[in-house]
Design a protein around this motif. Structure first.
Motif, mmCIF file in Angstrom:
data_model
loop_
_atom_site.group_PDB
_atom_site.id
_atom_site.type_symbol
_atom_site.label_atom_id
_atom_site.label_comp_id
_atom_site.label_asym_id
_atom_site.label_seq_id
_atom_site.Cartn_x
_atom_site.Cartn_y
_atom_site.Cartn_z
ATOM 1 N N VAL A 101 28.261 -46.247 15.541
ATOM 2 C CA VAL A 101 27.815 -45.080 16.353
ATOM 3 C C VAL A 101 27.951 -43.896 15.549
ATOM 4 N N ASP A 102 28.742 -43.409 14.839
ATOM 5 C CA ASP A 102 28.940 -42.267 14.063
ATOM 6 C C ASP A 102 27.796 -42.277 13.003
ATOM 7 N N ILE A 103 27.694 -43.172 12.312
ATOM 8 C CA ILE A 103 26.540 -43.440 11.153
ATOM 9 C C ILE A 103 25.325 -43.280 12.057
ATOM 10 N N PHE A 104 25.236 -43.992 13.101
ATOM 11 C CA PHE A 104 23.670 -44.154 13.741
ATOM 12 C C PHE A 104 23.537 -42.357 14.296
ATOM 13 N N ARG A 105 24.536 -41.773 14.614
ATOM 14 C CA ARG A 105 24.109 -40.451 14.814
ATOM 15 C C ARG A 105 23.850 -39.532 13.859
ATOM 16 N N VAL A 106 24.533 -39.548 12.631
ATOM 17 C CA VAL A 106 24.195 -39.177 11.504
ATOM 18 C C VAL A 106 22.660 -39.193 11.109
ATOM 19 N N TYR A 107 22.221 -40.501 11.222
ATOM 20 C CA TYR A 107 20.757 -41.159 10.990
ATOM 21 C C TYR A 107 20.023 -40.307 11.714
ATOM 22 N N LEU A 108 20.371 -40.026 13.133
ATOM 23 C CA LEU A 108 19.199 -39.302 13.948
ATOM 24 C C LEU A 108 19.386 -38.031 13.940
ATOM 25 N N PHE A 109 20.426 -37.417 13.640
ATOM 26 C CA PHE A 109 20.600 -35.955 13.914
ATOM 27 C C PHE A 109 20.718 -35.208 12.436
ATOM 28 N N GLY A 110 21.120 -35.792 11.355
ATOM 29 C CA GLY A 110 21.479 -35.200 10.050
ATOM 30 C C GLY A 110 20.248 -34.579 9.603
ATOM 31 N N ASN A 111 20.567 -34.002 8.265
ATOM 32 C CA ASN A 111 19.566 -33.408 7.533
ATOM 33 C C ASN A 111 19.035 -34.506 6.618
ATOM 34 N N PHE A 112 17.960 -34.080 5.872
ATOM 35 C CA PHE A 112 17.279 -35.139 5.123
ATOM 36 C C PHE A 112 18.032 -36.386 4.240
ATOM 37 N N LYS A 113 19.086 -35.578 3.673
ATOM 38 C CA LYS A 113 19.979 -36.298 2.481
ATOM 39 C C LYS A 113 20.766 -37.319 3.566
ATOM 40 N N ALA A 114 21.420 -36.504 4.437
ATOM 41 C CA ALA A 114 22.452 -37.177 5.420
ATOM 42 C C ALA A 114 21.535 -38.465 6.103
ATOM 43 N N GLU A 115 20.735 -38.142 6.625
ATOM 44 C CA GLU A 115 19.707 -38.935 7.221
ATOM 45 C C GLU A 115 19.442 -40.521 6.313
ATOM 46 N N THR A 116 19.063 -40.037 5.063
ATOM 47 C CA THR A 116 18.871 -40.998 3.979
ATOM 48 C C THR A 116 19.989 -41.937 3.888
ATOM 49 N N LEU A 117 20.932 -41.226 3.539
ATOM 50 C CA LEU A 117 22.474 -41.995 3.221
ATOM 51 C C LEU A 117 22.854 -42.772 4.343
ATOM 52 N N ALA A 118 22.758 -42.305 5.572
ATOM 53 C CA ALA A 118 22.868 -42.940 6.808
ATOM 54 C C ALA A 118 22.487 -44.337 6.918
ATOM 55 N N LYS A 119 20.949 -44.259 6.849
ATOM 56 C CA LYS A 119 19.991 -45.438 6.811
ATOM 57 C C LYS A 119 20.460 -46.250 5.798
ATOM 58 N N GLU A 120 20.899 -45.989 4.774
ATOM 59 C CA GLU A 120 21.530 -47.256 3.726
ATOM 60 C C GLU A 120 22.602 -47.625 4.054
ATOM 61 N N TYR A 121 23.672 -47.004 4.767
ATOM 62 C CA TYR A 121 24.607 -47.556 5.351
ATOM 63 C C TYR A 121 24.404 -48.397 6.691
ATOM 64 N N LEU A 122 23.489 -47.999 7.461
ATOM 65 C CA LEU A 122 23.348 -48.781 8.511
ATOM 66 C C LEU A 122 22.587 -50.172 7.948
ATOM 67 N N ASP A 123 21.964 -50.091 6.803
ATOM 68 C CA ASP A 123 21.143 -51.489 6.311
ATOM 69 C C ASP A 123 22.053 -52.245 5.390
ATOM 70 N N SER A 124 23.118 -51.751 4.887
ATOM 71 C CA SER A 124 23.797 -52.207 4.084
ATOM 72 C C SER A 124 25.488 -52.767 4.550
ATOM 73 N N VAL A 125 26.041 -51.964 5.567
ATOM 74 C CA VAL A 125 27.481 -52.028 6.001
ATOM 75 C C VAL A 125 27.263 -53.309 7.006
ATOM 76 N N GLU A 126 28.291 -54.205 7.322
ATOM 77 C CA GLU A 126 28.353 -55.171 8.270
ATOM 78 C C GLU A 126 29.391 -54.312 9.275
ATOM 79 N N PHE A 127 28.857 -53.922 10.289
ATOM 80 C CA PHE A 127 29.415 -53.447 11.435
ATOM 81 C C PHE A 127 30.168 -54.305 12.424
ATOM 82 N N GLU A 128 31.194 -54.187 13.181
ATOM 83 C CA GLU A 128 31.512 -54.608 14.235
ATOM 84 C C GLU A 128 30.859 -54.161 15.493
ATOM 85 N N ILE A 129 30.292 -54.994 16.074
ATOM 86 C CA ILE A 129 29.300 -54.694 17.076
ATOM 87 C C ILE A 129 29.776 -55.546 18.508
ATOM 88 N N THR A 130 29.973 -54.377 19.571
ATOM 89 C CA THR A 130 30.279 -55.038 20.871
ATOM 90 C C THR A 130 29.272 -54.397 21.819
#
Length: 175
Positions: A101-130
């Motif tokens: 959720v924290d990474i997702f928020r950065v992706y939605l509301f971060g500046n360009f660099k933050a958003e781009t890096l957050a997207k990379e984390y969303l695509d590559s990190v294996e998250f615990e999802i509930t």
């Protein structure tokens, strides 16, 4: 605080110190609660360069959750708007599996660099999802839909986010 530890803090807070990264890593290896608290205090401070070095030091400690709480607060802090990308970049040093959720928020509301890096984390990190994680992500997505900062990126994010949310929902749907 021990004299040696205080000297390390003085080194990372000195703007003229050329080896500040080295001293930040050395400080992170001390790994005590006292050092953790002082580093978190620096992350919350007004000088982003020192806050970044403190994040670097925290990445070497065993205090993952406390460190991430402070770093995500720094990312969301308006005073760091122009330096969000640096703080998001340091996240690669941490275990992010519980922080979808924290990474997702950065992706939605971060500046360009933050958003781009957050997207990379969303695509590559294996998250615990509930189911709760999904509801929180959907809440932030709905907020973004009703308050987009940039109308032009709304279509792009919609094309990326909606399939991702649907795929997460399907993990918990009964067949």
């Amino acid at each position: 605080m021990q004299e040696e530890t205080q000297k390390l803090f003085d080194k990372i807070c000195d703007p003229n110190e050329k080896e500040a990264f080295y001293f930040a890593e050395k400080l992170g290896k001390i790994n005590t609660e006292e050092v953790r608290d002082k580093l978190i205090e620096l992350v919350k401070g007004d000088q982003w360069e020192i806050a970044y070095l403190a994040c670097k030091a925290l990445s070497k400690t065993s205090f993952n959750e406390e460190s991430l709480d402070a770093i995500f607060d720094a990312i969301r802090d308006k005073k760091n708007q122009n330096h969000q990308g640096a703080f998001v970049q340091i996240l690669e040093e941490f275990d992010l599996s519980e922080r979808l959720v924290d990474i997702f928020r950065v992706y939605l509301f971060g500046n360009f660099k933050a958003e781009t890096l957050a997207k990379e984390y969303l695509d590559s990190v294996e998250f615990e999802i509930t189911p709760r994680t999904i509801r929180k992500a959907e809440k932030h997505w709905n907020h973004y839909l009703h308050n987009p900062e940039d109308e032009g990126s709304l279509a792009i994010k919609k094309a990326e986010i909606e399939p991702m949310l649907q795929e997460m929902r399907e993990l918990f749907s009964e067949k």
